[in-house]
Structure formats: structure tokens, C-alpha cells
Write a protein that holds these residues in place. Structure first.
Motif, PDB file in Angstrom:
ATOM      1  N   SER A   1       0.837  -1.199   0.000  1.00 52.23           N
ATOM      2  CA  SER A   1       0.000   0.000   0.000  1.00 52.23           C
ATOM      3  C   SER A   1       0.872   1.249   0.000  1.00 52.23           C
ATOM      4  O   SER A   1       2.018   1.233   0.471  1.00 52.23           O
ATOM      5  CB  SER A   1      -0.917   0.014   1.229  1.00 52.23           C
ATOM      6  N   SER A   2       0.310   2.321  -0.540  1.00 48.66           N
ATOM      7  CA  SER A   2       0.992   3.615  -0.528  1.00 48.66           C
ATOM      8  C   SER A   2       0.216   4.642   0.286  1.00 48.66           C
ATOM      9  O   SER A   2       0.577   5.816   0.313  1.00 48.66           O
ATOM     10  CB  SER A   2       1.174   4.125  -1.972  1.00 48.66           C
ATOM     11  N   ASN A   3      -0.847   4.189   0.949  1.00 52.52           N
ATOM     12  CA  ASN A   3      -1.682   5.084   1.755  1.00 52.52           C
ATOM     13  C   ASN A   3      -1.116   5.174   3.168  1.00 52.52           C
ATOM     14  O   ASN A   3      -1.082   4.164   3.880  1.00 52.52           O
ATOM     15  CB  ASN A   3      -3.120   4.569   1.791  1.00 52.52           C
ATOM     16  N   PRO A   4      -0.677   6.353   3.605  1.00 55.87           N
ATOM     17  CA  PRO A   4      -0.051   6.503   4.931  1.00 55.87           C
ATOM     18  C   PRO A   4      -0.950   6.052   6.081  1.00 55.87           C
ATOM     19  O   PRO A   4      -0.463   5.484   7.057  1.00 55.87           O
ATOM     20  CB  PRO A   4       0.233   8.007   5.019  1.00 55.87           C
ATOM     21  N   LEU A   5      -2.270   6.296   5.960  1.00 52.74           N
ATOM     22  CA  LEU A   5      -3.196   5.935   7.037  1.00 52.74           C
ATOM     23  C   LEU A   5      -3.290   4.417   7.183  1.00 52.74           C
ATOM     24  O   LEU A   5      -3.217   3.890   8.299  1.00 52.74           O
ATOM     25  CB  LEU A   5      -4.581   6.519   6.779  1.00 52.74           C
ATOM     26  N   PHE A   6      -3.446   3.712   6.066  1.00 55.10           N
ATOM     27  CA  PHE A   6      -3.529   2.248   6.114  1.00 55.10           C
ATOM     28  C   PHE A   6      -2.229   1.660   6.666  1.00 55.10           C
ATOM     29  O   PHE A   6      -2.248   0.711   7.465  1.00 55.10           O
ATOM     30  CB  PHE A   6      -3.798   1.672   4.728  1.00 55.10           C
ATOM     31  N   ILE A   7      -1.121   2.205   6.212  1.00 53.89           N
ATOM     32  CA  ILE A   7       0.191   1.727   6.655  1.00 53.89           C
ATOM     33  C   ILE A   7       0.358   1.956   8.154  1.00 53.89           C
ATOM     34  O   ILE A   7       0.820   1.069   8.888  1.00 53.89           O
ATOM     35  CB  ILE A   7       1.316   2.445   5.876  1.00 53.89           C
ATOM     36  N   PHE A   8      -0.037   3.143   8.616  1.00 52.14           N
ATOM     37  CA  PHE A   8       0.077   3.489  10.032  1.00 52.14           C
ATOM     38  C   PHE A   8      -0.741   2.529  10.887  1.00 52.14           C
ATOM     39  O   PHE A   8      -0.247   1.996  11.894  1.00 52.14           O
ATOM     40  CB  PHE A   8      -0.391   4.930  10.254  1.00 52.14           C
ATOM     41  N   ILE A   9      -1.980   2.281  10.479  1.00 47.66           N
ATOM     42  CA  ILE A   9      -2.863   1.401  11.254  1.00 47.66           C
ATOM     43  C   ILE A   9      -2.314  -0.024  11.294  1.00 47.66           C
ATOM     44  O   ILE A   9      -2.254  -0.659  12.357  1.00 47.66           O
ATOM     45  CB  ILE A   9      -4.290   1.402  10.671  1.00 47.66           C
ATOM     46  N   GLY A  10      -1.913  -0.542  10.137  1.00 51.40           N
ATOM     47  CA  GLY A  10      -1.395  -1.906  10.068  1.00 51.40           C
ATOM     48  C   GLY A  10      -0.147  -2.103  10.903  1.00 51.40           C
ATOM     49  O   GLY A  10      -0.019  -3.093  11.638  1.00 51.40           O
ATOM     50  N   ILE A  11       0.785  -1.158  10.806  1.00 50.20           N
ATOM     51  CA  ILE A  11       2.026  -1.256  11.569  1.00 50.20           C
ATOM     52  C   ILE A  11       1.760  -1.100  13.058  1.00 50.20           C
ATOM     53  O   ILE A  11       2.331  -1.819  13.886  1.00 50.20           O
ATOM     54  CB  ILE A  11       3.040  -0.196  11.086  1.00 50.20           C
ATOM     55  N   PHE A  12       0.885  -0.153  13.415  1.00 53.00           N
ATOM     56  CA  PHE A  12       0.558   0.060  14.830  1.00 53.00           C
ATOM     57  C   PHE A  12       0.007  -1.211  15.465  1.00 53.00           C
ATOM     58  O   PHE A  12       0.431  -1.620  16.549  1.00 53.00           O
ATOM     59  CB  PHE A  12      -0.453   1.200  14.969  1.00 53.00           C
ATOM     60  N   LEU A  13      -0.935  -1.846  14.784  1.00 53.08           N
ATOM     61  CA  LEU A  13      -1.553  -3.060  15.321  1.00 53.08           C
ATOM     62  C   LEU A  13      -0.534  -4.198  15.448  1.00 53.08           C
ATOM     63  O   LEU A  13      -0.536  -4.941  16.438  1.00 53.08           O
ATOM     64  CB  LEU A  13      -2.716  -3.496  14.432  1.00 53.08           C
ATOM     65  N   SER A  14       0.333  -4.338  14.462  1.00 54.72           N
ATOM     66  CA  SER A  14       1.312  -5.430  14.495  1.00 54.72           C
ATOM     67  C   SER A  14       2.359  -5.213  15.584  1.00 54.72           C
ATOM     68  O   SER A  14       2.691  -6.140  16.324  1.00 54.72           O
ATOM     69  CB  SER A  14       1.993  -5.574  13.134  1.00 54.72           C
ATOM     70  N   VAL A  15       2.869  -3.988  15.691  1.00 50.80           N
ATOM     71  CA  VAL A  15       3.884  -3.694  16.717  1.00 50.80           C
ATOM     72  C   VAL A  15       3.284  -3.858  18.109  1.00 50.80           C
ATOM     73  O   VAL A  15       3.912  -4.443  19.004  1.00 50.80           O
ATOM     74  CB  VAL A  15       4.450  -2.271  16.530  1.00 50.80           C
ATOM     75  N   ALA A  16       2.070  -3.335  18.308  1.00 52.12           N
ATOM     76  CA  ALA A  16       1.410  -3.463  19.606  1.00 52.12           C
ATOM     77  C   ALA A  16       1.188  -4.931  19.961  1.00 52.12           C
ATOM     78  O   ALA A  16       1.437  -5.357  21.095  1.00 52.12           O
ATOM     79  CB  ALA A  16       0.081  -2.712  19.600  1.00 52.12           C
TER      80      ALA A  16
END
Length: 245
Positions: free
Chosen positions: A144-159
Motif C-alpha cells: 500500500s501507498s496510503n499513509p493511514l492504512f500503513i500506520f494502522i497496520g504497523i501500529f496493530l502489528s507492533v502493539a
């Protein structure tokens, strides 16, 4: 009650597909980062404990900072990944960390005391994460190139990965052999990263032609050998001091 017309149904269909596509991208980013962070969490937690901090006490700061920085990396990854010497530089740093972890040992039954400031600890965490997360960042950029989708996905995985680690910290975080394994993982990642740097391309091709070998196969073997060497080094060090078990 009037049923929906064919026009209304046709209008709803694309919206559902768009929402489904968004959720699918987030899920892909989540699982991809989650899988890649299984070994990264081991490395990061070992570095954190090395300086006397506990993962639990830094949980919120780590999750937020890694989410923000990794999202930024994805946005500029094409430039970062091609910078000559970047992987060599981060690889050397990781090798230094690997040898230091293999050499040093935790003192048992002693409450760790932070040896550096919180600010320096976070800088070390970010620098270490930058060194080990480049591959997953590059894959995320393809999803994905959408910053919001990337932010949400990474946040959930790191958490998720840090919550799991904290839940099993008594098993995973307080034994000396975990530190030995982490040092080997770091060394393996470092060698593979150095080999993928653009500055390494011509020397490796020269050796491949001169020795008439498939250099990629030998790089993998060499990286594994370095990892095994460091692990053996760490085990011997601990056996000499009887702190492995």
C-alpha cells in the motif's frame, strides 16, 4: 417498503469493494509485519534489557515511535533502500551489537538499573529497529501507498508483538541463552544486509566470476556461519562463567 433499485445496488457494490480492499491492505500489512517482527522483538528486547530498561515500562513509547518511524520509512523507502553504503553502515552497527550481546551477560537476581537516559535509550531503539526492519518496510511499500492504512497496520502489528512478548517475558526475557540467540540473529541479518548494498554488488560479482561460484548461495552460507560462530562464542563465554542456565 420499497426495495433498492438496480442503480442503488450498483452504486453500493463499488463502495463495498473499496472498503474490502482497504481492510485487506491493513490486514496484509498487519500480518506481514507481525511475522517479520518475531525475530525483531527478540533483538529489540535484548538491546533494551542490556541498558537496564524493561520493555513493559517503555511499551507505549516504543509502539508509537516505531509506528511513526516505520510509516515514514515506507513513504521514502525507494530512496532509502538505494542509498549507497546505507546497508553496509547499518550492517556494521548490527555486527557490533551482536558481538557485544554475545560477550556481555546479565546478572541474575539483580534488579536492572538504567545505565543511560531515556532519550538515548529511545534513540538506540529507533536505530536498531531501522537496521532490522528495512525488508519488512520494503514489502509494506509494495502492499500500500496510503499513509493511514500503513500506520494502522504497523501500529496493530507492533502493539500485538510487544503485548505477546510482555505476557511471556518471564520465559523469554530473563534467560541468558535468549541473548545468545539474539546475537546470532543480529549477525545473520547484518551480513545479508551488507551483501545487498549497492556498493557490494561489483566486488561480489568479481568474486563470483573469479571463483566460478553462485555467490548468493555462498553469502547465505557465510551469514549462517557468522551467526553460528557468534552463538558458539556466546555459549562458551557463558559456560566459562556458568550463567547459561
Amino acid at each position: 417498503m420499497r426495495g433498492k433499485s438496480s442503480v442503488e445496488k450498483a452504486a453500493e457494490r463499488p463502495a463495498a469493494l473499496i472498503i474490502g480492499g482497504i481492510l485487506m491492505d491493513i490486514v496484509k500489512i498487519y500480518f506481514m509485519n507481525l511475522i517479520n517482527d518475531i525475530d525483531n522483538i527478540l533483538i529489540l528486547s535484548t538491546v533494551i534489557r542490556k541498558y537496564g530498561y524493561q520493555v513493559k515500562s517503555l511499551f507505549g513509547y516504543i509502539v508509537l515511535s516505531l509506528t511513526v518511524t516505520r510509516t515514514m520509512y515506507v513513504m521514502v523507502i525507494q530512496t532509502l533502500a538505494q542509498l549507497p553504503g546505507l546497508r553496509i553502515f547499518t550492517g556494521i552497527i548490527l555486527l557490533f551489537i551482536a558481538f557485544r550481546l554475545a560477550w556481555s551477560m546479565e546478572q541474575k537476581d539483580v534488579r536492572p538499573i538504567p545505565s543511560i537516559s531515556f532519550f538515548k535509550m529511545m534513540l538506540i531503539i529507533l536505530a536498531t529497529d531501522f537496521s532490522v526492519c528495512l525488508d519488512s518496510v520494503m514489502i509494506t511499500a509494495e502492499i500500500s501507498s496510503n499513509p493511514l492504512f500503513i500506520f494502522i497496520g504497523i501500529f496493530l502489528s507492533v502493539a500485538t508483538i510487544f503485548i505477546v512478548f510482555i505476557s511471556f517475558s518471564k520465559i523469554l526475557g530473563n534467560t541468558s541463552w535468549i541473548q545468545v540467540i539474539a546475537s546470532g540473529l543480529i549477525a545473520h541479518i547484518a551480513i545479508l544486509g551488507i551483501a545487498r548494498d549497492s556498493l557490494s554488488e561489483h566486488p561480489l560479482k568479481f568474486f563470483e566470476k573469479f571463483l566460478e561460484i553462485h555467490i548468493n548461495n555462498w553469502i547465505n552460507v557465510f551469514a549462517l556461519d557468522i551467526a553460528i560462530f557468534i552463538i558458539i562464542f556466546g555459549v562458551i563465554r557463558r559456560l566459562q562463567n556458568r550463567t547459561l542456565f
